[in-house]
Design a protein around this motif. Structure first.
Motif, PDB file in Angstrom:
ATOM      1  N   GLN A   1       0.794  -1.062  -0.066  1.00 59.07           N
ATOM      2  CA  GLN A   1      -0.010  -0.036  -0.053  1.00 59.07           C
ATOM      3  C   GLN A   1       0.777   1.227   0.079  1.00 59.07           C
ATOM      4  N   GLY A   2       2.175   1.065   0.289  1.00 56.78           N
ATOM      5  CA  GLY A   2       2.961   2.304   0.136  1.00 56.78           C
ATOM      6  C   GLY A   2       4.030   2.001   1.388  1.00 56.78           C
ATOM      7  N   ARG A   3       4.861   3.428   1.436  1.00 53.77           N
ATOM      8  CA  ARG A   3       5.869   3.390   2.390  1.00 53.77           C
ATOM      9  C   ARG A   3       5.582   3.878   3.701  1.00 53.77           C
ATOM     10  N   VAL A   4       6.112   3.167   4.620  1.00 52.75           N
ATOM     11  CA  VAL A   4       5.818   3.485   6.376  1.00 52.75           C
ATOM     12  C   VAL A   4       7.126   3.973   6.784  1.00 52.75           C
ATOM     13  N   ILE A   5       7.253   4.968   7.565  1.00 54.09           N
ATOM     14  CA  ILE A   5       8.405   5.435   8.228  1.00 54.09           C
ATOM     15  C   ILE A   5       8.261   5.221   9.504  1.00 54.09           C
ATOM     16  N   ILE A   6       8.980   4.470  10.386  1.00 58.69           N
ATOM     17  CA  ILE A   6       8.858   4.311  12.020  1.00 58.69           C
ATOM     18  C   ILE A   6      10.006   4.664  12.633  1.00 58.69           C
ATOM     19  N   VAL A   7      10.096   5.463  13.754  1.00 59.18           N
ATOM     20  CA  VAL A   7      11.168   5.847  14.428  1.00 59.18           C
ATOM     21  C   VAL A   7      10.960   4.862  15.844  1.00 59.18           C
ATOM     22  N   LEU A   8      12.123   4.195  15.991  1.00 64.47           N
ATOM     23  CA  LEU A   8      12.256   3.166  17.145  1.00 64.47           C
ATOM     24  C   LEU A   8      12.775   3.939  18.393  1.00 64.47           C
ATOM     25  N   SER A   9      12.318   3.415  19.566  1.00 61.47           N
ATOM     26  CA  SER A   9      12.990   3.786  20.709  1.00 61.47           C
ATOM     27  C   SER A   9      13.610   2.690  21.661  1.00 61.47           C
ATOM     28  N   PRO A  10      15.024   2.818  21.499  1.00 64.68           N
ATOM     29  CA  PRO A  10      15.737   1.812  22.382  1.00 64.68           C
ATOM     30  C   PRO A  10      15.714   2.198  23.787  1.00 64.68           C
ATOM     31  N   GLN A  11      15.410   3.455  24.011  1.00 63.81           N
ATOM     32  CA  GLN A  11      15.266   3.931  25.600  1.00 63.81           C
ATOM     33  C   GLN A  11      14.151   3.115  26.376  1.00 63.81           C
ATOM     34  N   MET A  12      13.114   2.954  25.449  1.00 58.05           N
ATOM     35  CA  MET A  12      11.885   2.427  26.152  1.00 58.05           C
ATOM     36  C   MET A  12      11.929   0.554  26.143  1.00 58.05           C
TER      37      MET A  12
END
Length: 273
Positions: free
Chosen positions: A39-50
């Motif tokens: 369906q298209g592109r998704v950009i996800i920011v990860l949180s290694p602090q959590m």
């Protein structure tokens, strides 16, 4: 797409003309997923602090190409889109060992975070791009040893990425879910690892079903840092430590009134030309 009220739209228009360079920051290339889907592109920011172990696992599997081609095998309106199982149904996992639950973590004073509200008995805000809830500062231990911290957890706002698991608490492995709506009853039961910052409309467009009759797929998943420079999305995200973010929160709070919550805020991104 994100629904903004008149006040927040006006604030965004103002920000577009008045925001300074300090109000924007580049995406952390080592902790940003670029998910290509049917369906298209998704950009996800990860949180290694959590969730340090969960984020490390997703990065490892991404670099192995494990997620490429896997289906969204369970997609429920106003709830979740699940993927990441090699058999494309609930119960599949990678050959790696299961992970412990990282639903609750210690939020130390030294971890950069931005508070947006303090409802009774809690504090809510952002660690990077990911929303959290924490015990209030008055529950923080006295200063002295440099390790002041409170209990905190990622909250399941729309667009949040988490790790699925089985009935056993410590059984997260490879399965992922994307929140198609805000469902905070999942808080403290599942590991939150990140949040969508671009491509909310793609998540909303995934075909629904358990399983869908024609399921969508993750055609390719990469870390931003592993992509060739010429092919990387050129995006900046709003800096939660900047004045533009404070203006945005103020506008959204005025619009929502007593109903305001951290889930009403989605960090804007813009293209760098």
């Amino acid at each position: 797409m994100q629904a903004w009220g008149a006040g927040a739209i006006a604030a965004l228009a103002l920000l577009a003309t008045s925001a300074t360079a300090q109000d924007w920051m580049p995406l952390d290339a080592d902790n940003t997923l670029v998910m290509e889907t049917t369906q298209g592109r998704v950009i996800i920011v990860l949180s290694p602090q959590m969730a340090p172990q969960g984020v490390a696992r997703i990065k490892d599997l991404t670099r192995q190409g494990f997620y490429n081609g896997l289906l969204f095998h369970r997609v429920i309106d106003h709830f979740v889109a699940q993927t990441g199982n090699p058999n494309n149904k609930d119960g599949g996992k990678s050959a790696l060992p299961d992970l412990p639950l990282e639903a609750v973590f210690r939020l130390a004073e030294t971890v950069p975070h931005s508070v947006v509200a303090q409802p009774d008995g809690a504090t809510t805000g952002f660690i990077g791009a990911v929303p959290y809830v924490a015990m209030t500062d008055r529950h923080m231990p006295p200063a002295g040893d440099g390790s002041r911290a409170v209990r905190a957890w990622g909250t399941h706002c729309r667009g949040v990425l988490g790790m699925g698991r089985g009935d056993a608490t410590d059984s997260a492995n490879s399965e992922l879910y994307l929140m198609r709506d805000t469902v905070t009853r999942l808080d403290r039961d599942y590991t939150v690892v990140g949040r969508v910052v671009s491509g909310f409309e793609v998540v909303a467009a995934l075909r629904v079903g358990e399983p869908p009759s024609q399921p969508d797929a993750m055609t390719r998943m990469r870390l931003l840092s592993d992509m060739p420079a010429s092919g990387r999305p050129k995006l900046e995200i709003m800096n939660t430590a900047g004045g533009a973010f404070a203006t945005l929160v103020k506008a959204k709070r005025a619009e929502k009134g007593a109903d305001f919550s951290v889930c009403d805020i989605m960090l804007p991104v813009h293209e760098v030309r």
